[in-house]
Design a protein around this motif. Structure first.
Motif, PDB file in Angstrom:
ATOM      1  N   GLN A  79      37.190  32.005  37.494  1.00 41.47           N
ATOM      2  CA  GLN A  79      37.933  33.205  37.100  1.00 41.47           C
ATOM      3  C   GLN A  79      37.246  34.497  37.523  1.00 41.47           C
ATOM      4  OE1 GLN A  79      39.047  33.313  32.975  1.00 41.47           O
ATOM      5  NE2 GLN A  79      40.563  31.699  33.193  1.00 41.47           N
ATOM      6  N   ASP A  80      35.902  34.501  37.505  1.00 39.90           N
ATOM      7  CA  ASP A  80      35.209  35.736  37.863  1.00 39.90           C
ATOM      8  C   ASP A  80      35.315  36.063  39.341  1.00 39.90           C
ATOM      9  OD1 ASP A  80      33.582  33.711  38.742  1.00 39.90           O
ATOM     10  OD2 ASP A  80      31.718  34.552  37.959  1.00 39.90           O
ATOM     11  N   ARG A  81      35.837  35.126  40.131  1.00 38.36           N
ATOM     12  CA  ARG A  81      36.139  35.392  41.534  1.00 38.36           C
ATOM     13  C   ARG A  81      37.630  35.658  41.717  1.00 38.36           C
ATOM     14  NH1 ARG A  81      31.652  36.527  41.943  1.00 38.36           N
ATOM     15  NH2 ARG A  81      30.032  35.699  43.320  1.00 38.36           N
ATOM     16  N   LEU A  82      38.462  34.903  41.025  1.00 42.41           N
ATOM     17  CA  LEU A  82      39.913  35.096  41.137  1.00 42.41           C
ATOM     18  C   LEU A  82      40.322  36.499  40.705  1.00 42.41           C
ATOM     19  CD1 LEU A  82      41.234  31.718  39.640  1.00 42.41           C
ATOM     20  CD2 LEU A  82      41.070  32.348  42.050  1.00 42.41           C
ATOM     21  N   ILE A  83      39.649  37.018  39.692  1.00 42.45           N
ATOM     22  CA  ILE A  83      40.004  38.326  39.165  1.00 42.45           C
ATOM     23  C   ILE A  83      39.818  39.425  40.199  1.00 42.45           C
ATOM     24  CG2 ILE A  83      37.712  38.824  38.220  1.00 42.45           C
ATOM     25  CD1 ILE A  83      41.048  39.659  36.536  1.00 42.45           C
ATOM     26  N   ILE A  84      38.911  39.205  41.157  1.00 47.81           N
ATOM     27  CA  ILE A  84      38.690  40.184  42.221  1.00 47.81           C
ATOM     28  C   ILE A  84      39.956  40.344  43.051  1.00 47.81           C
ATOM     29  CG2 ILE A  84      37.375  40.672  44.332  1.00 47.81           C
ATOM     30  CD1 ILE A  84      35.025  39.139  43.020  1.00 47.81           C
ATOM     31  N   ILE A  85      40.612  39.216  43.347  1.00 45.16           N
ATOM     32  CA  ILE A  85      41.869  39.268  44.103  1.00 45.16           C
ATOM     33  C   ILE A  85      42.899  40.088  43.341  1.00 45.16           C
ATOM     34  CG2 ILE A  85      43.772  37.903  45.058  1.00 45.16           C
ATOM     35  CD1 ILE A  85      41.813  35.565  45.340  1.00 45.16           C
ATOM     36  N   ALA A 106      51.149  49.763  39.332  1.00 43.22           N
ATOM     37  CA  ALA A 106      50.396  48.499  39.311  1.00 43.22           C
ATOM     38  C   ALA A 106      50.473  47.694  38.024  1.00 43.22           C
ATOM     39  CB  ALA A 106      48.930  48.740  39.675  1.00 43.22           C
ATOM     40  N   VAL A 107      51.416  48.009  37.143  1.00 40.50           N
ATOM     41  CA  VAL A 107      51.516  47.224  35.912  1.00 40.50           C
ATOM     42  C   VAL A 107      51.957  45.791  36.220  1.00 40.50           C
ATOM     43  CG1 VAL A 107      52.684  46.986  33.689  1.00 40.50           C
ATOM     44  CG2 VAL A 107      51.955  49.246  34.482  1.00 40.50           C
ATOM     45  N   ALA A 108      52.957  45.637  37.105  1.00 37.57           N
ATOM     46  CA  ALA A 108      53.418  44.284  37.457  1.00 37.57           C
ATOM     47  C   ALA A 108      52.297  43.477  38.102  1.00 37.57           C
ATOM     48  CB  ALA A 108      54.625  44.365  38.394  1.00 37.57           C
ATOM     49  N   CYS A 109      51.490  44.131  38.949  1.00 35.52           N
ATOM     50  CA  CYS A 109      50.347  43.439  39.559  1.00 35.52           C
ATOM     51  C   CYS A 109      49.322  43.039  38.505  1.00 35.52           C
ATOM     52  CB  CYS A 109      49.692  44.332  40.613  1.00 35.52           C
ATOM     53  SG  CYS A 109      50.331  44.106  42.278  1.00 35.52           S
ATOM     54  N   THR A 110      49.158  43.888  37.502  1.00 32.02           N
ATOM     55  CA  THR A 110      48.245  43.559  36.404  1.00 32.02           C
ATOM     56  C   THR A 110      48.753  42.352  35.631  1.00 32.02           C
ATOM     57  OG1 THR A 110      47.525  45.863  36.193  1.00 32.02           O
ATOM     58  CG2 THR A 110      47.191  44.433  34.278  1.00 32.02           C
ATOM     59  N   VAL A 111      50.063  42.300  35.406  1.00 29.80           N
ATOM     60  CA  VAL A 111      50.661  41.131  34.747  1.00 29.80           C
ATOM     61  C   VAL A 111      50.453  39.879  35.609  1.00 29.80           C
ATOM     62  CG1 VAL A 111      52.784  40.102  33.847  1.00 29.80           C
ATOM     63  CG2 VAL A 111      52.385  42.549  33.572  1.00 29.80           C
ATOM     64  N   GLY A 112      50.639  40.017  36.917  1.00 32.69           N
ATOM     65  CA  GLY A 112      50.401  38.892  37.822  1.00 32.69           C
ATOM     66  C   GLY A 112      48.958  38.424  37.781  1.00 32.69           C
ATOM     67  N   THR A 113      48.044  39.380  37.664  1.00 35.57           N
ATOM     68  CA  THR A 113      46.615  39.054  37.565  1.00 35.57           C
ATOM     69  C   THR A 113      46.321  38.291  36.283  1.00 35.57           C
ATOM     70  OG1 THR A 113      46.011  41.021  38.842  1.00 35.57           O
ATOM     71  CG2 THR A 113      44.292  40.031  37.468  1.00 35.57           C
ATOM     72  N   LEU A 114      46.869  38.767  35.178  1.00 33.46           N
ATOM     73  CA  LEU A 114      46.680  38.077  33.895  1.00 33.46           C
ATOM     74  C   LEU A 114      47.252  36.667  33.946  1.00 33.46           C
ATOM     75  CD1 LEU A 114      47.613  41.069  31.566  1.00 33.46           C
ATOM     76  CD2 LEU A 114      45.370  39.951  31.658  1.00 33.46           C
ATOM     77  N   THR A 115      48.409  36.526  34.577  1.00 35.30           N
ATOM     78  CA  THR A 115      49.047  35.206  34.699  1.00 35.30           C
ATOM     79  C   THR A 115      48.205  34.277  35.559  1.00 35.30           C
ATOM     80  OG1 THR A 115      51.197  36.298  34.538  1.00 35.30           O
ATOM     81  CG2 THR A 115      51.196  34.006  35.274  1.00 35.30           C
ATOM     82  N   GLY A 116      47.561  34.845  36.581  1.00 40.91           N
ATOM     83  CA  GLY A 116      46.683  34.051  37.434  1.00 40.91           C
ATOM     84  C   GLY A 116      45.459  33.534  36.694  1.00 40.91           C
ATOM     85  N   LEU A 117      45.077  34.225  35.627  1.00 40.76           N
ATOM     86  CA  LEU A 117      43.939  33.786  34.814  1.00 40.76           C
ATOM     87  C   LEU A 117      44.358  32.687  33.836  1.00 40.76           C
ATOM     88  CD1 LEU A 117      42.319  37.244  33.943  1.00 40.76           C
ATOM     89  CD2 LEU A 117      41.519  35.580  35.642  1.00 40.76           C
ATOM     90  N   LYS A 118      45.435  32.945  33.106  1.00 43.61           N
ATOM     91  CA  LYS A 118      45.971  31.996  32.131  1.00 43.61           C
ATOM     92  C   LYS A 118      47.490  32.123  32.137  1.00 43.61           C
ATOM     93  CE  LYS A 118      41.911  30.876  30.182  1.00 43.61           C
ATOM     94  NZ  LYS A 118      41.317  29.517  30.202  1.00 43.61           N
ATOM     95  N   PHE A 156      37.975  37.846  24.483  1.00 46.84           N
ATOM     96  CA  PHE A 156      37.723  36.704  23.608  1.00 46.84           C
ATOM     97  C   PHE A 156      37.982  35.372  24.300  1.00 46.84           C
ATOM     98  CE2 PHE A 156      38.169  39.973  20.297  1.00 46.84           C
ATOM     99  CZ  PHE A 156      37.103  39.636  19.476  1.00 46.84           C
ATOM    100  N   VAL A 157      39.006  35.320  25.145  1.00 44.95           N
ATOM    101  CA  VAL A 157      39.424  34.060  25.753  1.00 44.95           C
ATOM    102  C   VAL A 157      38.658  33.735  27.035  1.00 44.95           C
ATOM    103  CG1 VAL A 157      41.365  32.841  26.836  1.00 44.95           C
ATOM    104  CG2 VAL A 157      41.739  34.182  24.760  1.00 44.95           C
ATOM    105  N   SER A 158      38.432  34.744  27.871  1.00 47.58           N
ATOM    106  CA  SER A 158      37.872  34.494  29.202  1.00 47.58           C
ATOM    107  C   SER A 158      36.465  35.028  29.402  1.00 47.58           C
ATOM    108  CB  SER A 158      38.802  35.094  30.269  1.00 47.58           C
ATOM    109  OG  SER A 158      40.069  34.478  30.233  1.00 47.58           O
ATOM    110  N   GLY A 159      35.908  35.660  28.394  1.00 46.38           N
ATOM    111  CA  GLY A 159      34.531  36.105  28.504  1.00 46.38           C
ATOM    112  C   GLY A 159      34.374  37.557  28.909  1.00 46.38           C
ATOM    113  N   VAL A 160      33.133  38.027  28.841  1.00 44.59           N
ATOM    114  CA  VAL A 160      32.823  39.438  29.040  1.00 44.59           C
ATOM    115  C   VAL A 160      33.088  39.880  30.475  1.00 44.59           C
ATOM    116  CG1 VAL A 160      30.986  41.165  29.032  1.00 44.59           C
ATOM    117  CG2 VAL A 160      31.128  39.490  27.174  1.00 44.59           C
TER     118      VAL A 160
END
Length: 204
Positions: A79-85, A106-118, A156-160
């Motif tokens: 995740q700490d690498r995926l989040i960079i994308i 960039a709100v939709a991209c932020t939602v896409g980023t969150l979805t890519g995490l979980k 809380f879920v994915s760390g600092v």
């Protein structure tokens, strides 16, 4: 370092694809010249209706989600690498190389980023965002509040480390909405009626 730069470039180029400009253009509309002039899903939704607006927002979210998914499936990146994308996809969306470094918020991209995490971050985001928009009719307010709440959850879920990346996206979200915040404080922010939008009633 090389991998980080590569992921950032991939994210930026993907994020730069201006779906919020291209989809309206197919309908004969230059989204930069109507409504707020913002190249983003909310302006598309207001001017062309809920269906096209939702399609545009979804595609904008995919700009972050799809490359994150591919990187996860093919290369097993953490995740700490995926989040960079995802982070740089948001940057690309707002400062697109294809639109002379202009773009949306960039709100939709932020939602896409969150979805890519979980994957379950998506319905959770919508569960927070949608009622706020329906009650207040302020998309900007709903977006800032929801990203802020999601940031706490990510910590809380994915760390600092991942949480700090989302915090950076929160700061970026606030920065991109700075004019909206000023209008909100003055009581002059434009309202968006989601129900009317999905009935394809164009805002004046």
């Amino acid at each position: 370092m090389t991998q980080i730069v590569f992921l950032a470039v991939i994210g930026y180029i993907s994020g730069s694809i201006p779906f919020s400009f291209l989809i309206p253009k197919l309908k004969g509309v230059d989204i930069r010249k109507v409504g707020s002039g913002n190249v983003g899903g909310t302006n598309v939704l207001r001017y062309l209706g809920g269906i096209i607006g939702f399609l545009t927002m979804t595609l904008d979210g995919f700009k972050a989600f799809v490359p994150m998914l591919i990187a996860s499936l093919l290369f097993g990146l953490p995740q700490d690498r995926l989040i960079i994308i995802g982070f740089f996809a948001a940057i690309g969306h707002s400062y697109s190389i294809f639109l002379k470094f202009k773009g949306g918020k960039a709100v939709a991209c932020t939602v896409g980023t969150l979805t890519g995490l979980k994957g379950w971050f998506l319905p959770l985001f919508l569960a927070i965002w949608t009622p706020i928009v329906l009650v207040t009719k302020y998309v900007s307010l709903a977006s800032i509040i929801t990203v802020a709440v999601m940031n706490i959850i990510v910590f809380f879920v994915s760390g600092v480390e991942t949480g700090l990346w989302i915090f950076a996206l929160l700061i970026f979200t606030i920065f991109r909405h700075r004019e909206n915040i000023r209008r909100l404080l003055k009581g002059k922010e434009r309202k968006t009626d989601l129900i009317a939008a999905f009935k394809n009633k164009r805002d004046p």
